[in-house]
Design an enzyme around this catalytic site. Sequence first.
Site, mmCIF file in Angstrom:
data_model
loop_
_atom_site.group_PDB
_atom_site.id
_atom_site.type_symbol
_atom_site.label_atom_id
_atom_site.label_comp_id
_atom_site.label_asym_id
_atom_site.label_seq_id
_atom_site.Cartn_x
_atom_site.Cartn_y
_atom_site.Cartn_z
ATOM 1 N N GLY A 140 -5.318 -0.043 5.433
ATOM 2 C CA GLY A 140 -4.425 -1.090 4.939
ATOM 3 C C GLY A 140 -4.960 -2.486 5.202
ATOM 4 N N ASP A 141 -5.613 -2.663 6.357
ATOM 5 C CA ASP A 141 -6.229 -3.956 6.672
ATOM 6 C C ASP A 141 -7.366 -4.254 5.709
ATOM 7 O OD1 ASP A 141 -4.527 -3.725 8.873
ATOM 8 O OD2 ASP A 141 -6.122 -2.898 10.133
ATOM 9 N N GLY A 195 -0.470 4.556 0.489
ATOM 10 C CA GLY A 195 -1.279 5.661 0.976
ATOM 11 C C GLY A 195 -2.210 6.234 -0.069
ATOM 12 N N ALA A 196 -2.196 7.554 -0.188
ATOM 13 C CA ALA A 196 -3.092 8.247 -1.106
ATOM 14 C C ALA A 196 -2.723 8.029 -2.568
ATOM 15 C CB ALA A 196 -3.100 9.741 -0.793
ATOM 16 N N GLN A 197 -1.552 7.435 -2.833
ATOM 17 C CA GLN A 197 -1.140 7.209 -4.217
ATOM 18 C C GLN A 197 -1.810 5.976 -4.817
ATOM 19 O OE1 GLN A 197 0.689 9.656 -5.608
ATOM 20 N NE2 GLN A 197 0.476 10.547 -3.552
ATOM 21 N N SER A 200 0.844 -1.192 0.000
ATOM 22 C CA SER A 200 0.000 0.000 0.000
ATOM 23 C C SER A 200 0.880 1.243 0.000
ATOM 24 C CB SER A 200 -0.932 -0.009 1.217
ATOM 25 O OG SER A 200 -0.199 -0.177 2.413
#
Length: 300
Positions: A246-247, A216-218, A214
């Site tokens: 993320g989970d 984040g916002a990307q 992951s």
Amino acid sequence: MLNHNSKVWIVNYACAIDYYLDKHKQQRGVLTPGGKGINMAIVMALFGIKPTVLTFLGQPTKDLFLQLLKPYQLDLVSFPATTQTRINVKLLDGAQTTEINDVTPLIEEQAVHEMIAYLKANVKPNDLLVLNGRFLQRDLVKLLDVAFSLTKYVVLDVDEPQLLQLLNQRQPWLMKPNRDEFVAMVNANNSNVDQQELVQLIKQFQTTQNLLMSDGAQGAYFFDQQQLLFMEAIPPQQLVSTTGAGDTLLGVFLANLLLDKDPVGSLKVAVNYASATISKLAVVNSNDQIVLKATNYYYL
């Protein structure tokens, strides 16, 4: 073969009670059952996948945790912790969340042995076994040993700086770090890498059969040792709390793979659900109406 008939087991070392507080006192505090494995199980259940979560719980907060968990009707097997189940504070300040996490409960070796005995008696070779969260290293070593002895479908989402050394050449089926965790794991001397450098680090990473990372916002990356897929994030409707995003990404991705979706389709659904989690307190559940949106993806 891994398929919809495969049983999912999630070892969440130390579940928690998450206490959401508004810094500006515009809303009342909210208590929810927390822990990476609990979050995963809640979102996987939305797709008809019913994992069994194994964890350690301790009084006096164990009963409150179980009460908060009851509406979700999860399959939970708990083993005794010597000290209380954690209460983690999530302090909300607009779009920002400050997390104040309690210490991990004390867990005796006998309780770990009981969990291992349960796993040995129940996990089958084609089952999916997920280890996630932060473990006492002594116990993580034991659980890694038993996990790799029971199934070839081992998934790791653990907070452990020495994870690569602890794996000792064993290859998980999937690992799910976030960007910072991944860079620290493979490039500890330089945490400041651009996307081109990140892509090269991912393509050189052979520790796992599959990597879900992951960013984040990307968005999120998926690498199966042959192709590297990047899926752009879905902008959330509103920024409430990133806790559990993320989970959600991991749980929804795995659930859709188990339902025979390909990685592209699975990741599309997963980034949509992760975005929806950011738009509320705690993870999405059966009360939420998720409208899937198109997202851009490409191979790197």
